[in-house]
Enzyme design. Structure first.
Site, PDB file in Angstrom:
ATOM      1  N   GLU A   1       0.829  -1.077  -0.033  1.00 13.88           N
ATOM      2  CA  GLU A   1       0.067   0.033   0.157  1.00 13.88           C
ATOM      3  C   GLU A   1       0.825   1.408  -0.109  1.00 13.88           C
ATOM      4  O   GLU A   1       1.838   1.406   0.657  1.00 13.88           O
ATOM      5  CB  GLU A   1      -0.803  -0.130   1.250  1.00 13.88           C
ATOM      6  CG  GLU A   1      -1.767   1.103   1.285  1.00 13.88           C
ATOM      7  CD  GLU A   1      -2.789   1.345   2.511  1.00 13.88           C
ATOM      8  OE1 GLU A   1      -3.699   1.945   2.380  1.00 13.88           O
ATOM      9  OE2 GLU A   1      -2.427   0.675   3.494  1.00 13.88           O
TER      10      GLU A   1
ATOM     11  N   LYS B   1      -9.113   3.684  -2.976  1.00 15.77           N
ATOM     12  CA  LYS B   1      -9.772   3.313  -1.668  1.00 15.77           C
ATOM     13  C   LYS B   1     -10.596   4.222  -1.554  1.00 15.77           C
ATOM     14  O   LYS B   1     -10.902   5.565  -1.504  1.00 15.77           O
ATOM     15  CB  LYS B   1      -8.773   3.757  -0.561  1.00 15.77           C
ATOM     16  CG  LYS B   1      -8.931   3.135   0.930  1.00 15.77           C
ATOM     17  CD  LYS B   1      -7.955   3.357   1.864  1.00 15.77           C
ATOM     18  CE  LYS B   1      -8.480   2.653   3.168  1.00 15.77           C
ATOM     19  NZ  LYS B   1      -7.449   2.799   4.024  1.00 15.77           N
TER      20      LYS B   1
ATOM     21  N   CYS C   1      -5.924  -2.157   2.630  1.00 14.45           N
ATOM     22  CA  CYS C   1      -5.805  -1.946   4.225  1.00 14.45           C
ATOM     23  C   CYS C   1      -7.189  -2.243   4.721  1.00 14.45           C
ATOM     24  O   CYS C   1      -7.795  -3.259   4.735  1.00 14.45           O
ATOM     25  CB  CYS C   1      -5.218  -0.617   4.378  1.00 14.45           C
ATOM     26  SG  CYS C   1      -4.613  -0.276   6.135  1.00 14.45           S
TER      27      CYS C   1
END
Length: 331
Positions: free
Chosen positions: A45, A128, A162
């Site tokens: 990430e 995200k 995540c």
């Protein structure tokens, strides 16, 4: 479509907030993975150019301004010079490539996964959907148009980043696209195993995701080098309690939630490899398909809006009021 092939999960530390040096390092890692037979290579990430670790230290906003400025100047534009190098990295090594970047679009930053095929084509991207906690001071939000699954010779490829893996509705949305191989991109973690952001949280959460969706998950994570630690923490004792050297957790997990790769020591850099067998997918879906036979739409259902959504919808075109010098002096 191939049914059996090797994949690679990278565990490494970027050269914090320096895109050129980090890509230089990544090129060597990708080449090593390809030489070892990997056909899909996944990076951690925000690896390009590095996760904004300073946001969790509790310092007031001015503390992070110099860091943010460096991150901003080293962020990735699409298309742009960094994207060209990612494309060449995939093409040169004949691999599918998933990289997680801080993307700059207009004046804002986003946490974005980019997917490239073996010819170096950009297949698409995932932003995200909701940055976690203090990440919202850095990155904007994605939308449903950027939650793709790609049909490839290696099966149906997708990914999340995540804490997105903790949201059950995200898992259902991805399952509705019949995802088969999933890249789970993570940063480095706290050394406290009992902490919500502890070392084993990524492993536990990603195993849950694999089991809930019936997918292989490639868990790839950053580590913190001593140089990066010193850069972030300086001589501050408190900051050194939050972050310590290493603390990666890269591995590859099958649809039963079992780790099938080697596990690299948390304080080292390396590449985790595993062989994927897509022939197990029917059994993976036999008992659990949350967007199919194991759903109960008359009781609970999800609206998955895949339209692109913009904060500003422009109507018509603005007229051009400019007048060149020569025209102004005709009279």
């Amino acid at each position: 479509m191939k049914s059996k092939f090797k994949v690679a999960a990278v565990q490494a530390s970027p050269i914090l907030w320096d895109i050129e040096l980090t890509i230089n390092k990544a090129e060597g890692i990708a080449t090593e993975a390809a030489l070892n037979g990997a056909e899909l290579v996944a990076f951690p990430e925000a690896f390009f150019p590095g996760y904004p670790y300073w946001i969790w230290t509790g310092e007031p906003a001015p503390y992070g301004v110099p860091f943010f400025e460096k991150l901003y100047r080293n962020s990735v534009t699409i298309p742009g010079p960094a994207c060209s190098r990612f494309s060449e990295m995939a093409r040169k090594n004949n691999i599918y490539l998933c990289v997680s970047v801080t993307e700059k679009d207009m004046g804002s930053l986003y946490l974005t996964q980019l997917w490239f095929d073996k010819e170096g084509n950009l297949l698409g991207k995932h932003r995200k959907i909701k940055p976690t906690g203090a990440e919202r001071t850095i990155w904007g939000e994605g939308d449903g148009s950027m939650m793709p699954v790609f049909e490839t010779e290696l099966g149906r490829l997708g990914g999340l980043q995540c804490w997105e893996h903790l949201i059950p509705l995200n898992a259902v949305a991805m399952a509705s696209l019949n995802e088969q191989i999933h890249v789970a991109s993570w940063p480095s973690f706290s050394p406290a195993d009992d902490h919500i952001f502890g070392l084993h949280s990524s492993q536990t959460i990603t195993k849950y995701y694999s089991m809930a969706t019936g997918t292989y998950s490639i868990l790839t994570s950053e580590t913190l080098s001593q140089e990066n630690l010193d850069y972030i923490c300086g001589d501050d004792e408190y900051k050194h309690q939050i972050y310590k050297k290493g603390y990666g957790c890269a591995q590859i997990i099958n649809p039963s939630g079992i780790t099938i790769s080697d596990i690299i020591p948390h304080d080292e850099e390396g590449i985790a490899y595993a062989d994927i067998d897509l022939d197990v997918m029917p059994m993976a879906k036999y008992l659990m398909d949350p967007a199919g036979h194991y759903s109960k739409p008359n009781v609970v259902s999800l609206n998955f809006d895949q339209r692109q959504q913009s904060p500003v919808n422009k109507i018509g075109e603005a007229p051009d009021y400019s007048i060149p010098y020569e025209k102004l002096h005709e009279y």
